[in-house]
Design a protein around this motif. Sequence first.
Motif, PDB file in Angstrom:
ATOM      1  N   HIS A  48      92.413 -43.704  23.420  1.00 48.59           N
ATOM      2  CA  HIS A  48      93.087 -44.256  21.817  1.00 48.59           C
ATOM      3  C   HIS A  48      93.166 -43.085  21.097  1.00 48.59           C
ATOM      4  O   HIS A  48      94.027 -42.751  20.539  1.00 48.59           O
ATOM      5  N   LEU A  49      92.012 -42.177  21.406  1.00 50.71           N
ATOM      6  CA  LEU A  49      91.948 -40.670  20.552  1.00 50.71           C
ATOM      7  C   LEU A  49      93.295 -39.927  20.822  1.00 50.71           C
ATOM      8  O   LEU A  49      93.875 -39.223  19.986  1.00 50.71           O
ATOM      9  N   GLY A  50      93.214 -39.834  22.264  1.00 55.87           N
ATOM     10  CA  GLY A  50      94.499 -39.009  22.826  1.00 55.87           C
ATOM     11  C   GLY A  50      95.901 -39.563  22.316  1.00 55.87           C
ATOM     12  O   GLY A  50      96.582 -38.484  21.777  1.00 55.87           O
ATOM     13  N   ILE A  53      96.075 -38.611  18.476  1.00 55.59           N
ATOM     14  CA  ILE A  53      96.473 -37.325  18.452  1.00 55.59           C
ATOM     15  C   ILE A  53      97.855 -36.804  18.631  1.00 55.59           C
ATOM     16  O   ILE A  53      98.564 -36.098  17.898  1.00 55.59           O
ATOM     17  N   ALA A  54      98.217 -37.528  19.691  1.00 53.48           N
ATOM     18  CA  ALA A  54      99.873 -37.346  20.084  1.00 53.48           C
ATOM     19  C   ALA A  54     100.934 -37.544  18.972  1.00 53.48           C
ATOM     20  O   ALA A  54     101.537 -36.873  18.707  1.00 53.48           O
ATOM     21  N   ILE A 192      96.452 -47.893  16.203  1.00 54.40           N
ATOM     22  CA  ILE A 192      95.643 -47.047  17.194  1.00 54.40           C
ATOM     23  C   ILE A 192      94.727 -46.571  16.322  1.00 54.40           C
ATOM     24  O   ILE A 192      93.286 -46.482  16.957  1.00 54.40           O
ATOM     25  N   ALA A 193      94.389 -46.064  15.491  1.00 53.54           N
ATOM     26  CA  ALA A 193      93.372 -45.505  14.613  1.00 53.54           C
ATOM     27  C   ALA A 193      92.437 -46.464  14.190  1.00 53.54           C
ATOM     28  O   ALA A 193      91.256 -46.349  14.485  1.00 53.54           O
ATOM     29  N   VAL A 216      91.045 -37.587  26.936  1.00 51.93           N
ATOM     30  CA  VAL A 216      91.670 -37.236  25.645  1.00 51.93           C
ATOM     31  C   VAL A 216      92.809 -36.384  25.765  1.00 51.93           C
ATOM     32  O   VAL A 216      93.911 -36.617  25.071  1.00 51.93           O
ATOM     33  N   VAL A 217      92.475 -35.263  26.264  1.00 49.93           N
ATOM     34  CA  VAL A 217      93.613 -34.204  26.535  1.00 49.93           C
ATOM     35  C   VAL A 217      94.848 -34.408  27.104  1.00 49.93           C
ATOM     36  O   VAL A 217      95.869 -34.463  26.544  1.00 49.93           O
TER      37      VAL A 217
END
Length: 261
Positions: A48-50, A53-54, A192-193, A216-217
């Motif tokens: 979810h963090l990835g 960020i996208a 998502i956040a 994440v990346v």
Amino acid sequence: MNVIQAVILGLVQGLGEFLPISSSAHLVLLPWFFRWPDPGLTFDVALHLGTLIAVILYFWRDLLELVVCGLFQPRSRDGRLFYYLLVASVPGALFGYLLEDQAATVFRSPLLIAATLTLMGLGLWWADRAGRKSRSMDEITLMDGIIVGLSQALAIIPGVSRSGITMSAGLLTGMRRETAARFSFLMSVPIIAGAALLQLKDLTTAAVNTPFILGVVTSAVVGFLAIKFMLRYLRHGSYLLFTWYRILLALLVVMVFYWRR
């Protein structure tokens, strides 16, 4: 969770979150196909963090302008759009909270996922055919936000696809393909956040290891590229490609399910 699995799941999440193929379905089906262990809450946070960020990296200018206008120029086009996006996020957040237990249990049935993949794929194709595809971002109304937001609530079921059903709803309100996709992607930020923040409270520093970072990346890089691809593709392409993919995947799921019995 090893490094290879982390990269593959990050790749699947990055693609599935922004292409109308259902990331949640793929994250259930991939470990099921290959008999991998459940990646668990920690890796769900990473994915979810990835994708968060996208979408922030891709739309940072749009998001900044929406927030500024929403706070200081609420009657402007971007100011109104900011509040439409907030309203559209409410049904999905509410259903996600109320059906959290079902999403982790009964909704993860492979046969149910095969059914939703197929039905939503056909729905996406129909919406693409039936929609007028004439309205731009400037013409989005509060009612559009409510309709698309209500549709997003169904994405709690794996196989439906958050991006797929919100794009379909956007098309049925008359939005252009690219407009429906852009509105869907902007809508994904609060949902998502919210999901990531709810899960972060249970995350420990010891859980932030190499697979977590790679997840994440990978999810962020692939998600960024998926957004870019989708917005360019939809200038001339249709959703039929994704309908065929969903139907073929559903057939594979049914075959594997009955082969293993």
